[in-house]
Design a protein around this motif. Structure first.
Motif, mmCIF file in Angstrom:
data_model
loop_
_atom_site.group_PDB
_atom_site.id
_atom_site.type_symbol
_atom_site.label_atom_id
_atom_site.label_comp_id
_atom_site.label_asym_id
_atom_site.label_seq_id
_atom_site.Cartn_x
_atom_site.Cartn_y
_atom_site.Cartn_z
ATOM 1 N N ILE A 155 0.770 -1.016 0.073
ATOM 2 C CA ILE A 155 -0.034 -0.130 0.040
ATOM 3 C C ILE A 155 0.826 1.124 0.021
ATOM 4 C CG2 ILE A 155 -1.777 1.391 1.320
ATOM 5 C CD1 ILE A 155 -2.674 -1.567 2.543
ATOM 6 N N ALA A 156 0.519 2.082 -1.167
ATOM 7 C CA ALA A 156 1.488 3.231 -1.124
ATOM 8 C C ALA A 156 0.929 4.472 -1.510
ATOM 9 C CB ALA A 156 2.853 2.825 -2.296
ATOM 10 N N GLN A 157 1.579 5.564 -1.284
ATOM 11 C CA GLN A 157 0.920 6.947 -1.557
ATOM 12 C C GLN A 157 1.634 7.656 -2.623
ATOM 13 O OE1 GLN A 157 0.358 9.467 1.758
ATOM 14 N NE2 GLN A 157 1.073 11.348 0.440
ATOM 15 N N TYR A 158 0.788 8.121 -3.659
ATOM 16 C CA TYR A 158 1.300 8.789 -5.055
ATOM 17 C C TYR A 158 2.417 9.895 -4.586
ATOM 18 C CZ TYR A 158 1.371 11.060 -9.520
ATOM 19 O OH TYR A 158 1.721 11.797 -10.468
ATOM 20 N N LEU A 159 3.483 10.200 -5.031
ATOM 21 C CA LEU A 159 4.424 11.137 -4.899
ATOM 22 C C LEU A 159 4.326 11.805 -6.261
ATOM 23 C CD1 LEU A 159 6.428 12.654 -3.059
ATOM 24 C CD2 LEU A 159 8.330 11.162 -4.220
ATOM 25 N N GLU A 160 3.989 13.216 -6.081
ATOM 26 C CA GLU A 160 3.782 14.105 -7.523
ATOM 27 C C GLU A 160 5.425 14.710 -7.662
ATOM 28 O OE1 GLU A 160 1.549 17.872 -9.070
ATOM 29 O OE2 GLU A 160 0.579 16.819 -7.486
ATOM 30 N N ASP A 161 5.731 15.408 -6.431
ATOM 31 C CA ASP A 161 7.053 15.974 -6.638
ATOM 32 C C ASP A 161 8.225 15.244 -6.249
ATOM 33 O OD1 ASP A 161 9.301 17.935 -6.538
ATOM 34 O OD2 ASP A 161 8.212 19.306 -5.179
ATOM 35 N N TRP A 162 8.912 14.670 -7.282
ATOM 36 C CA TRP A 162 9.917 13.868 -6.728
ATOM 37 C C TRP A 162 11.155 14.370 -6.305
ATOM 38 C CZ3 TRP A 162 10.184 11.107 -12.352
ATOM 39 C CH2 TRP A 162 8.903 10.358 -12.868
ATOM 40 N N SER A 163 11.068 15.606 -6.307
ATOM 41 C CA SER A 163 12.359 16.251 -5.575
ATOM 42 C C SER A 163 12.056 16.191 -4.125
ATOM 43 C CB SER A 163 12.490 17.863 -5.925
ATOM 44 O OG SER A 163 11.411 18.530 -5.504
ATOM 45 N N MET A 164 11.037 15.755 -3.771
ATOM 46 C CA MET A 164 10.959 15.641 -2.164
ATOM 47 C C MET A 164 11.031 14.145 -1.887
ATOM 48 S SD MET A 164 9.718 18.539 -1.333
ATOM 49 C CE MET A 164 9.085 18.320 0.293
ATOM 50 N N LEU A 165 11.304 13.300 -2.630
ATOM 51 C CA LEU A 165 11.613 11.924 -2.418
ATOM 52 C C LEU A 165 12.800 11.961 -1.324
ATOM 53 C CD1 LEU A 165 11.028 8.841 -2.774
ATOM 54 C CD2 LEU A 165 12.763 9.175 -4.510
ATOM 55 N N LYS A 166 12.522 11.422 -0.087
ATOM 56 C CA LYS A 166 13.573 11.036 0.881
ATOM 57 C C LYS A 166 14.343 9.856 0.572
ATOM 58 C CE LYS A 166 10.848 12.814 4.666
ATOM 59 N NZ LYS A 166 10.122 12.657 6.136
#
Length: 250
Positions: free
Chosen positions: A169-180
């Protein structure tokens, strides 16, 4: 707070030498003094004129932001060639993505489940509203509300001890620059044998336009994927499995 490294000088020299032109030739083409090019490539010009930045970046057909903030020497050759051809590539992952969603009678987003039979076609249908509308829906308590959430099946043992056949189960990430960095994620990839993968993801988008994919199972090697090969990123929330975990060794 650490300073953002700047790569204008090194990138200018790299792009010029890739075109096989001298500093004098580049200066003549741009109507500049050769010593301006020499000083910028050596890093001696701390604050180049904005007009010069625009002129030079325009000649190489690469955005100023990329010229300054991205180490082009570490970008995969295929991606660098596309940049040099003038293609607008989203190295930072900040460009808006249009994601089809469905809503319930209360106008709240549905949570869609991508079953195994639909997994193979997801890469082609992820942006098709009809494909998304046909996916089954699910509900579970304590999941974030007002977020775009989907559930994906995984196969294989690369992420063991998470069992083969689990559902992520996962949440969509729109702004990839925010990927930790080192986040467990579902990635939807453009090509390759696997179109949907579950990995621990190292974020190197800003440095060289890539992600590194790590497995929990140490028998699997770390791999690298260019950001241009990524269609979607979903950050891990939880997983479901019908298998009971193996007991700890005594």
């Amino acid at each position: 707070m650490s300073k953002q490294p700047l790569f204008w000088a090194a990138n200018l020299k790299l792009l010029r030498t890739r075109k096989k032109i001298s500093q004098q030739h580049l200066a003549d083409l741009l109507g500049l003094n050769k010593y301006k090019i020499t000083a910028q490539e050596s890093g001696k010009t701390r604050n180049p004129r904005m007009e010069d930045l625009v002129l030079i970046a325009g000649y190489f057909m690469i955005d100023i932001d990329i010229m300054i903030k991205t180490d082009l020497s570490r970008i995969p050759e295929a991606l660098l060639l596309e940049l040099e051809a003038g293609k607008k590539i989203d190295l930072a992952g900040k460009h808006l993505r249009i994601l089809p969603i469905t809503v319930d009678d209360n106008n709240e987003e549905n949570m869609e489940y991508v079953p195994a039979r639909a997994k193979a076609g997801y890469r082609n249908g992820f942006s098709d509203p009809d494909f998304i509308a046909a996916l089954p829906r699910f509900t579970l308590p304590e999941l974030p509300r007002g977020k775009t959430i989907r559930m994906f099946p995984i196969s294989g043992d690369s992420m063991a001890p998470i069992p083969d056949g689990s559902h992520i189960i996962a949440q969509y990430l729109e702004d990839w620059s925010m990927l930790k960095n080192n986040m467990p994620c579902i990635l939807v990839l453009r090509g390759g044998e696997e179109d949907i993968v579950f990995k621990i993801v190292g974020n190197h988008i800003r440095q060289n336009g890539t992600l590194t994919l790590h497995s929990l199972n140490p028998n699997y090697a770390t791999t690298t994927v260019a950001i241009e090969e990524v269609l979607e990123i979903w950050t891990f929330i939880s997983y479901m499995s019908k298998q009971v975990p193996e007991p700890l060794a005594s």
